[in-house]
Enzyme design. Structure first.
Site, PDB file in Angstrom:
ATOM      1  CG  ASP A 150     -17.404  -9.481 -29.271  1.00 34.20           C
ATOM      2  OD1 ASP A 150     -16.717  -9.053 -30.660  1.00 34.20           O
ATOM      3  OD2 ASP A 150     -17.340 -10.912 -29.216  1.00 34.20           O
ATOM      4  CB  ILE A 151     -21.429 -12.188 -27.935  1.00 34.45           C
ATOM      5  CG1 ILE A 151     -22.166 -13.746 -27.320  1.00 34.45           C
ATOM      6  CG2 ILE A 151     -20.244 -13.039 -28.628  1.00 34.45           C
ATOM      7  CD1 ILE A 151     -22.594 -14.706 -27.889  1.00 34.45           C
ATOM      8  CG  ASN A 161     -18.626  -5.807 -37.845  1.00 30.83           C
ATOM      9  OD1 ASN A 161     -17.696  -5.877 -37.902  1.00 30.83           O
ATOM     10  ND2 ASN A 161     -18.062  -6.692 -35.955  1.00 30.83           N
ATOM     11  CE1 TYR A 207     -21.348 -14.300 -42.587  1.00 33.30           C
ATOM     12  CE2 TYR A 207     -21.602 -15.307 -45.240  1.00 33.30           C
ATOM     13  CZ  TYR A 207     -21.090 -14.626 -44.019  1.00 33.30           C
ATOM     14  OH  TYR A 207     -20.270 -13.008 -44.361  1.00 33.30           O
ATOM     15  CB  THR A 222     -12.002 -12.116 -39.705  1.00 33.15           C
ATOM     16  OG1 THR A 222     -12.486 -12.465 -40.200  1.00 33.15           O
ATOM     17  CG2 THR A 222     -10.959 -10.761 -40.055  1.00 33.15           C
ATOM     18  CE  LYS A 227     -23.310 -11.316 -42.717  1.00 33.13           C
ATOM     19  NZ  LYS A 227     -22.865  -9.916 -41.478  1.00 33.13           N
ATOM     20  CG  ASP A 272     -26.141 -12.980 -27.736  1.00 25.91           C
ATOM     21  OD1 ASP A 272     -26.328 -12.743 -29.282  1.00 25.91           O
ATOM     22  OD2 ASP A 272     -26.466 -14.027 -27.019  1.00 25.91           O
ATOM     23  CB  VAL A 273     -26.262  -8.801 -31.329  1.00 28.88           C
ATOM     24  CG1 VAL A 273     -24.781  -7.424 -31.226  1.00 28.88           C
ATOM     25  CG2 VAL A 273     -25.615  -9.584 -31.939  1.00 28.88           C
ATOM     26  CB  VAL A 294     -12.286 -10.035 -44.561  1.00 28.02           C
ATOM     27  CG1 VAL A 294     -11.225  -8.906 -43.392  1.00 28.02           C
ATOM     28  CG2 VAL A 294     -13.672  -9.065 -45.258  1.00 28.02           C
TER      29      VAL A 294
END
Length: 273
Positions: A37-38, A102, A173, A208, A177, A75-76, A206
């Protein structure tokens, strides 16, 4: 015996939300977890991202199930750091069999002053981050003849333009996607000869932090047309992260050993015409 005994899974964006739910669900099936995770803010986003404490909690939750886990801050968007993080995970847990790409961010209702930068940040995380993740792990899977699998966590927005309103956050976004679906299909063709599977999963909203925040709720309240377009067919406003995790657990198991190139909705019917 769990369906994933002896497997090691890499999960990006694993510190909280869907990522933590995926880690716990797959660990319950016997997998060890490399959680990335970042754990730092991105200035353009209107909601806080996860913290090192969140990542540590994911690791504790997996270990409480009797599985091994390590958490690594990465960081991805940074391919060099991602390679280092994966190397650390392999050294600690062994080679990676399953990847859940994810990590993702959203910009619905985001009025950040530099909309160009907002657009770039969302696309960089959601699309380039997925590409970096797969490209970091796939070559070693091929070399090992591992017959592994990838799940790219997408969105109902990846199969529909519903909710579009011409703003940078939403445009980025939806476009990113849709791009993930393109990458999945590309990767599925590339990796199928090596018996490596690649699929996307497409949740509706979701519950979150990425969805349940003031920016998104204000956006939906101010845009009744869009709220209606994004409504679920089934009588639930949002689903739980574990609903997505259970579908992923099937996709990465031998029960789905010949399932590849699939866009799997977990959408409470929101994509139904």
């Amino acid at each position: 015996m769990g369906k994933l005994n002896g497997k090691t899974v890499l999960i990006t964006g694993a510190a909280r939300g869907q990522g933590r739910a995926h880690a716990i669900t797959l660990a319950a099936e016997g997998a060890d977890v490399l959680a990335l995770d970042i754990c730092a803010p991105i200035d353009t986003l209107s909601y806080p991202l996860a913290t090192p404490a969140d990542l540590a909690e994911t690791v504790r939750s997996v270990e409480a199930l009797g599985r091994r886990a390590i958490g690594v801050v990465a960081d991805v968007r940074d391919s060099a750091r991602l390679r280092q993080a994966v190397a650390e995970g392999i050294e600690a847990l062994g080679d990676i069999d399953i990847v859940i790409a994810n990590a993702g961010v959203a910009g619905h209702g985001n009025n950040y002053h530099d909309q160009d930068q907002l657009f770039r940040d969302i696309v960089d995380v959601n699309l380039r981050g997925v590409w970096n993740t797969v490209q970091t792990v796939a070559p070693r899977m091929i070399e090992r003849e591992a017959k592994g699998c990838f799940v790219l966590v997408c969105s109902a927005h990846g199969l529909s333009g519903g909710g579009g309103n011409g703003t940078a956050g939403v445009d980025a976004y939806i476009a990113s996607k849709h791009g993930v679906v393109g990458l999945m299909r590309d990767f599925a063709h590339w990796l199928a000869p090596y018996s490596i599977r690649v699929n996307t999963i497409h949740p509706t909203g979701v519950a979150t932090d990425m969805v349940m925040n003031d920016s998104v709720q204000g956006f939906l309240n101010s845009e009744p047309r869009i709220a209606n377009e994004m409504r679920n067919l089934m009588p639930v406003p949002v689903i739980e992260a574990t609903d997505v995790s259970r579908a992923i657990a099937w996709l990465v198991s031998d029960d789905a050993r010949y399932v590849t190139g699939v866009t799997l909705p977990v959408d409470a019917g929101c994509l139904t015409p």
